[in-house]
Design a protein around this motif. Structure first.
Motif: not given
Length: 310
Positions: A48-62
């Motif tokens: 988690a890095d909750p900094r920044g603004e806007g809708r959260p971005l979730v990354l998922v690997h292979s």
């Protein structure tokens, strides 16, 4: 292919055995390590890095023999601090628990839905390869997943094995039972340096990223690391007709980033992009991991996609 793997498994009983490392696995990305509890499974790790603004971005690997959030590190580094950022590690991989339990597409989708519930807000998801199938499955049941960006997604080729889903699933189950019988020596072969370098080389047009190679070696040598990959190798983690079951029913904006890939094909991509809200951008000169070799082009495509998502 399976015959070769089984032959290799026999060899792995001797020369190719690799040691299991019990020390903690170092972080895959520069974020806070967090965990959620998935009922019936255990702990699922995420960064988690909750900094920044806007809708959260979730990354998922292979998913592969040595998968982890490190596969998404270029995107993590590109977006850290600009919007709330999270990277999930699928059950059985990375910082997540690795118990000897059945690993299924629904288990993986449950993990992503649990993370979205934990965040308690709408999210955008970027998924890689087979992770795209899990992300699509989760999005069909959770309206808080507002968009999907799929990098070299599996499931857009021809249906796997047979048009009869039960037949394909039964075949995968039989293969899984066979692989379980030789699981430890087989995985001992797959996690050797030559094996990992070979499979990674097929996903790079140029030299293999050294950081990804070394982290793959580290994460694949943790206790229990063999269980989820054996489900993957057998085919149990694939949806037999992912396009029909997972992609065509989607009603959220979707971006597909692709070029060439040694492990998946895209015969039904032209059909997919005919759906409202679905776009595809080719990232030339890549073999399945464009975030490592063509990050500026990938970021440009993503940045152009998200403003169009409601």
């Amino acid at each position: 292919m399976v015959a070769l793997l089984l032959t290799g498994a026999a060899l792995a009983r001797g020369t190719f055995q690799t040691p299991v490392i019990t020390s903690p696995l170092r972080p895959a990305v520069n974020g806070e390590q967090r965990f959620l509890t998935l009922p019936g499974f255990g702990r699922v790790g995420y960064y988690a890095d909750p900094r920044g603004e806007g809708r959260p971005l979730v990354l998922v690997h292979s998913v592969n023999a040595a998968a982890s959030a490190y596969e998404m590190k270029p995107l993590w580094d590109a977006y850290a601090g600009t919007r709330p950022l999270y990277a999930l590690e699928w059950p059985g991989f990375g910082q997540s628990d690795r118990p000897d339990v059945p690993y299924t597409p629904e288990l993986m989708a449950r993990a992503l839905r649990a993370l979205v519930a934990e965040l308690g807000t709408e999210v955008d998801v970027v998924a890689l390869s087979l992770g795209s199938e899990f992300a699509a499955r989760a999005a069909l049941d959770d309206a808080r997943i507002r968009s999907l960006a799929l990098i070299s997604p599996s499931g857009l080729g021809e249906p796997r094995g047979s048009s009869q889903e039960a037949t394909a699933e039964n075949r995968a189950a039989r293969l899984y039972r066979i692989l379980r019988a030789v699981g430890t020596p087989l995985y001992g072969l797959l996690r050797t340096r030559p094996s990992i370098e070979y499979f990674l080389s097929r996903s790079f047009r140029g030299p293999v990223n050294a950081g990804l190679r070394e982290y793959s070696l580290e994460t694949s040598r943790r206790p229990g690391a063999q269980y989820a990959p054996l489900s993957f190798i057998s085919g149990l983690l694939f949806t037999p007709d992912a396009y029909r079951e997972l992609y065509s029913p989607l009603r959220v904006p979707v971006l597909v980033l692709y070029d060439r890939d040694a492990f998946v094909t895209f015969e039904r991509l032209p059909l997919f992009v005919q759906q409202p809200g679905v776009r595809a951008v080719r990232i030339p000169g890549t073999n399945g991991l464009p975030q490592f070799e063509k990050l500026p082009e990938v970021k440009t495509a993503l940045d152009a996609f998200w403003p169009r998502t409601p």
